[in-house]
Every structure is written in structure tokens, then in C-alpha cells.
Write an enzyme that holds these catalytic residues in place. Structure first.
Site, short mmCIF file in Angstrom:
data_model
loop_
_atom_site.label_atom_id
_atom_site.label_comp_id
_atom_site.label_asym_id
_atom_site.label_seq_id
_atom_site.Cartn_x
_atom_site.Cartn_y
_atom_site.Cartn_z
N LYS A 162 0.95 -1.27 -0.01
CA LYS A 162 -0.04 0.16 -0.04
C LYS A 162 0.87 1.46 -0.15
CE LYS A 162 -4.02 -1.98 2.56
NZ LYS A 162 -5.06 -1.60 3.60
N GLY A 168 -8.49 5.23 -0.09
CA GLY A 168 -9.52 5.12 -1.14
C GLY A 168 -9.14 4.11 -2.08
N GLY A 169 -8.15 3.13 -1.75
CA GLY A 169 -7.62 2.26 -2.74
C GLY A 169 -6.74 2.55 -3.81
N HIS A 212 -15.98 -4.10 5.63
CA HIS A 212 -15.40 -2.98 5.99
C HIS A 212 -16.24 -2.10 7.03
CE1 HIS A 212 -14.04 1.29 4.31
NE2 HIS A 212 -14.74 1.43 5.43
N ASN A 294 -9.74 8.46 8.68
CA ASN A 294 -10.14 9.80 7.54
C ASN A 294 -10.29 11.01 8.45
OD1 ASN A 294 -10.09 8.00 5.40
ND2 ASN A 294 -12.14 7.02 6.10
N ARG A 296 -11.78 13.78 8.38
CA ARG A 296 -13.02 14.70 8.03
C ARG A 296 -14.23 14.37 8.27
NH1 ARG A 296 -11.57 11.11 3.94
NH2 ARG A 296 -13.37 9.78 3.14
N VAL A 299 -19.22 11.26 3.70
CA VAL A 299 -20.32 11.42 2.98
C VAL A 299 -21.46 10.75 3.80
CG1 VAL A 299 -21.45 10.39 0.87
CG2 VAL A 299 -19.29 11.04 0.90
C1 MV4 Z 1 -7.06 -3.91 2.43
C2 MV4 Z 1 -7.72 -5.04 1.95
C3 MV4 Z 1 -7.34 -6.46 2.40
N1 MV4 Z 1 -6.33 -6.50 3.01
N2 MV4 Z 1 -5.95 -4.32 3.28
C4 MV4 Z 1 -9.23 -0.58 -0.05
C5 MV4 Z 1 -9.27 0.94 0.27
C6 MV4 Z 1 -8.48 1.18 1.42
N3 MV4 Z 1 -9.10 2.06 2.28
C7 MV4 Z 1 -8.02 -0.22 1.90
N4 MV4 Z 1 -8.51 -1.19 1.14
C8 MV4 Z 1 -8.29 -2.65 1.31
N5 MV4 Z 1 -7.29 -2.69 2.04
C9 MV4 Z 1 -5.65 -5.41 3.53
N6 MV4 Z 1 -4.57 -5.82 4.13
C10 MV4 Z 1 -8.81 -4.97 0.88
C11 MV4 Z 1 -9.17 -3.54 0.72
C12 MV4 Z 1 -10.26 -3.53 0.03
C13 MV4 Z 1 -11.30 -2.78 0.28
C14 MV4 Z 1 -11.51 -2.49 1.71
C15 MV4 Z 1 -12.74 -1.88 2.18
C16 MV4 Z 1 -13.71 -1.72 1.10
C17 MV4 Z 1 -13.78 -2.19 0.08
C18 MV4 Z 1 -12.61 -2.83 -0.55
C19 MV4 Z 1 -12.57 -3.12 -1.87
C20 MV4 Z 1 -11.14 -3.63 -2.21
C21 MV4 Z 1 -10.14 -3.71 -1.49
#
Ligand code: MV4
Length: 459
Positions: A162, A168-169, A212, A294, A296, A299
Site C-alpha cells: 500500500k 481510497g484504494g 469494511h 479519515n 474529515r 459522506v
Molecule cells: C486491504 C484489503 C485487504 N487486506 N488491506 C481498499 C481501500 C483502502 N481503504 C483499503 N482497502 C483494502 N485494504 C488488507 N490488508 C482490502 C481492501 C479493499 C477494500 C476495503 C474496504 C472496502 C472495499 C474494498 C475493496 C477492495 C479492497
């Protein structure tokens, strides 16, 4: 009646959130200044603010992201404070700094704290320090291929690389085996450098198909912190949330209490102030792991407002004016019922491409337990320059079933003509057996997108 907390507030945003802030200011008796781009001249925030100033052309970089223009507008109008809303400059520590240097109160956390929360691996270390569970991962930034391989070996594949400045991905890479790691590491670093001007990356254990779940924080400027429950945000597409609810069906009261207490201590330790959200992933076994902060208003904040009865935006303003949390909240936080929010986006239901244009007819649903946050009206033209959110439909019920039924009723009575919207998709989600059973994860939406390839990063 005590005097107004601020003499005047400038709202450095547009659309529904600008209008939401105007509502809070009106309720507090505070005059408002709207700033707007040339594309937003005929918008409701411009109409309902006490004053409005054009700050530049349609392109955000030259209007809603233009710090000197916004500061000038605040100085010309004698504003005392700035509310940044979400997106745009809301998490820009430098903007918060410039505000303070210009004697304008930034309604949000202090710049130094925003700097910390903006650096993801530092926020991670800080949370671990405070006893909040984090995923196995690297100890700070990964610099070399050797470090990356050693870390991944220790925690086991799959792992995710990351961007330190991400969120936000953006700038994330999943790695399933050591052979892919060197290439993906370089890719992640290049992507991060290009997107954020900083190529720092870190490593975490990758969780497949997590939920999430995020926690709402309010903190005053006297060291008091409250956690206002959680929001379940697993229904997302390409890192855009579609539907949020509170409480989460996956969180037991005992886990909620335990995490909330840890978060309270952590936020106190970093000197966090104002509103914020702490994001977690939940694995199949129900374990929660911190991922990011976050700094802030979000939404989906109305979902929390509907189950607590607390006006989060009004709270932000009162906190920024120096009020104590106990004065702002006026008693213990009580959670009642269940709330769901559907984001109504102007988008093509098949391709999800933005669908800007004129709204030729509009009927907003109402009735008991229904709230619509929008800056849209009949004949409003949705400009193509900004995000595609046209309205947030939020409902409350005594329990999840009542809330879901009420949402279906409200969706049926929500008419938007002239553009495409996500209303049909929401109707399908609300009718789904897994949704009704509360069986959600971040892969849930895939089944509703038959023409879409599964997102590569969700595994
Ligand atoms: C991750 C994950 C799986 N494992 N981290 C996506 C956005 C960012 N805020 C963090 N994200 C993710 N982190 C680990 N270690 C999967 C995601 C992720 C995700 C997270 C929350 C909501 C939707 C998502 C969709 C794809 C991947």
C-alpha cells in the site's frame, strides 16, 4: 441564548455537503459564505448561503482546490471559520495550516494531526502503540526488495503493498507469491510516486473479502473523545461506497465496546480533535483490524446521525468554537434503531459511467423515518466536472428489517428523470436475500455486476 459560536463561516465545498453545512449554520444562527465555481452558479448552496463568491472556473484545481482564492474569499467576507466538507481540501494539512496562519479557524483536526493520519504507516504504528489491533505487516516504510521479501515471508502470502500517502484504494498491489513481489513492489512505488508525489509503501497481510466497518469519532479541544458507534460500509464498487448502515450486523456489543474504548484512548493520545472516522477490516472470524483514519466528516455521516440523534456537523462547528464535548452532546450517547443510506449517483446503470445532464423531473421521497440530503432540483444541470453523487437517501427504522422495508418504499417513490441513476441497482440490493440476512462483505456487489470482471485486488 448564548451568542453564536462564530460570526461567519465560509464553506469550502459544493453540492449536498455544502448545503448540509449551511443547514447546520442556520440552526446555529451563523451567517454563511458559499464559494462556487463558474459551473455552480445556479446551485442551491449559492442560493441559500447569506453570501456567495465565485472563486474560479469549473475545473476544481482552479476553484475548489485553489487555496489562495478560498482564503481571499474568506478575507473579503470577514469569515471567521472555514468548513471544508469532504473531498477537495478537507484532508489537506497545508490548507489547514494556511487557514490558521490567516487567522481563520479550520473546522477539523489540527494540521499536525492531519499530517500524521495522512501518512498511513505512521497512523498504523500509532494505533498499534495504543493497543488497537492492526494487521501483521511491515514496521514502517519498505525501502528494498530484500526488506519486502523478508517481511512477506514472515507474515505469509497473500500480502498487499500500500502507498503510504494512499487511501481510497489508490496505489495498492496484491501479491500472492514471492516471485511476483519484486515487480509489484516497483509498480506500487511508481504508482504512489506518480499519484501522490511520494513513493513510500508498506506491507500488510491481505484479507480476502473482508467487511469494511468504520467508527465515528468526535473529540473536543480539551482532551475529551467519544466514539459514536460504527457504520458498515462493505457494499462498495471500485472503492466508492454505494450503501452504508448502522449498526453493523457483524459486530457484537462486547466487541463494539472493547474497540471503542481502545479508540478513545488512541485518539486522546494523538490529540485528535473534531470529527473523524477510523476504518477497520473485519475477517471471516470477526476479528477487526485498523487500516486508516479519515480526518474529515464523511459522506455517510447521516447514518450515524439517524441512530444517535446527534448533528455531527453542528458538533464539528461547536467543537471548533471551543465547546466541550459534554456541552455539545448534552448527555450520554444513545443508540436507537437502525439506519441505512443509499448513495444516489448520476451514472449509467450498466457501465457506471457518469451520467451528467439536466434533471427534468424530480420527486424526493419523504414520510416518517426518511431523510434526503441533496442539492438537486427540477431543471438542475449536473455538471460533468465533479463527482456523480446527486442525493443521499437515508432511512431509519426500529430495526434493520423496518429500515430496509422503508428504504424500498422510499426508493420506489424516488423519481429522477433526464439522467441515469443508481436507484435501480439499490432496489436490487435491497431485494437480495444475502443483503436481507446481513451477509455482506466487500465482494458482495460483484454478483450485481454480471458484465464486470471481478476487481483484481479483491482476490
Ligand atoms: C486491504 C484489503 C485487504 N487486506 N488491506 C481498499 C481501500 C483502502 N481503504 C483499503 N482497502 C483494502 N485494504 C488488507 N490488508 C482490502 C481492501 C479493499 C477494500 C476495503 C474496504 C472496502 C472495499 C474494498 C475493496 C477492495 C479492497
Amino acid at each position: 441564548m448564548p451568542s453564536a459560536p462564530f460570526k461567519k463561516i465560509l464553506i469550502a465545498n459544493r453540492g449536498e455537503i455544502a448545503l448540509r453545512v449551511i443547514c447546520a449554520c442556520k440552526d446555529l444562527g451563523i451567517p454563511t459564505v458559499a464559494v462556487y465555481s463558474e459551473a455552480d452558479r445556479y446551485s442551491l448552496p449559492v442560493r441559500f448561503a447569506d453570501e456567495a463568491i465565485c472563486i474560479g472556473p469549473a475545473k476544481s484545481a482552479r476553484s475548489y482546490l485553489d487555496i489562495p482564492s478560498i482564503i481571499s474569499a474568506a478575507e473579503i467576507t470577514n469569515a471567521e471559520a472555514i468548513h471544508p466538507g469532504y473531498g477537495f481540501l478537507s484532508e489537506n494539512a497545508r490548507f489547514a495550516e494556511v487557514c490558521e496562519a490567516s487567522d481563520l479557524k479550520f473546522i477539523g483536526p489540527r494540521p499536525a494531526v492531519m499530517q500524521l493520519t495522512g501518512v498511513k504507516e505512521r497512523a498504523r504504528a500509532m494505533m498499534q502503540e495504543a493497543g488497537v489491533p492492526i494487521l501483521p505487516g511491515s514496521d514502517g516504510v519498505i525501502k528494498t526488495e530484500e526488506e519486502a521479501l523478508a517481511t512477506a515471508d514472515a507474515i505469509g502470502y497473500p500480502i498487499i503493498v500500500k502507498a503510504s500517502a494512499g487511501g481510497g484504494g489508490r496505489g495498492m498491489r496484491i501479491v500472492n507469491a514471492a516471485a511476483e513481489l519484486p515487480g509489484q513492489l516497483v509498480q506500487a512505488q511508481l504508482e504512489a510516486g506518480a499519484a501522490f508525489g511520494c513513493d513510500d509503501v508498506y506491507i500488510e497481510k491481505f484479507i480476502r473479502g473482508p467487511r469494511h466497518i468504520e467508527f465515528q469519532v468526535l473529540a473536543d479541544e480539551h482532551g475529551n473523545v467519544e466514539i459514536l458507534g460504527e457504520r458498515e460500509c462493505s457494499i462498495q464498487r471500485r472503492h466508492q461506497k454505494l450503501l452504508e448502515e448502522s449498526p453493523s450486523t457483524a459486530l457484537r456489543p462486547e466487541a463494539r465496546c472493547r474497540i471503542s474504548e481502545k479508540l478513545r484512548e488512541a485518539m486522546q493520545a494523538i490529540g485528535y480533535t473534531n470529527a473523524g472516522t477510523i476504518e477497520f477490516l473485519m475477517d471471516e472470524s470477526g476479528n477487526l483490524y485498523f487500516i486508516e483514519v479519515n480526518a474529515r466528516i464523511q459522506v455517510e455521516h447521516p447514518v450515524t446521525e439517524m441512530v444517535t440523534g446527534i448533528d455531527l456537523v453542528k458538533s464539528q462547528i461547536l467543537i471548533a468554537a471551543g465547546e466541550t464535548l459534554s456541552a455539545v452532546l448534552g448527555g450520554p450517547v444513545r443508540f436507537q434503531g437502525h439506519a441505512i443510506e443509499c448513495r444516489i449517483n448520476a451514472e449509467n446503470p450498466e457501465t457506471f459511467a457518469p451520467s451528467p445532464g439536466r434533471i427534468t423531473a424530480l420527486n424526493l421521497p419523504g414520510g416518517i423515518g426518511v431523510r434526503v440530503d441533496t442539492a438537486a432540483y427540477t431543471d438542475y444541470v449536473i455538471p460533468p466536472y465533479y463527482d456523480s453523487l446527486v442525493a443521499k437517501l437515508i432511512v431509519r427504522g426500529h430495526d434493520r428489517t423496518e429500515a430496509a422495508d422503508r428504504m424500498r418504499r422510499a426508493l420506489d417513490m424516488f423519481i429522477v428523470e433526464g439522467i441515469h441513476t443508481s436507484i435501480p441497482l439499490h432496489k436490487r440490493i435491497l431485494a437480495d436475500a444475502d443483503f436481507r440476512a446481513g451477509k455482506l462483505d466487500t465482494n458482495f456487489i460483484q454478483r450485481f455486476l454480471p458484465r464486470e470482471k471481478p476487481a483484481h485486488h479483491t482476490g
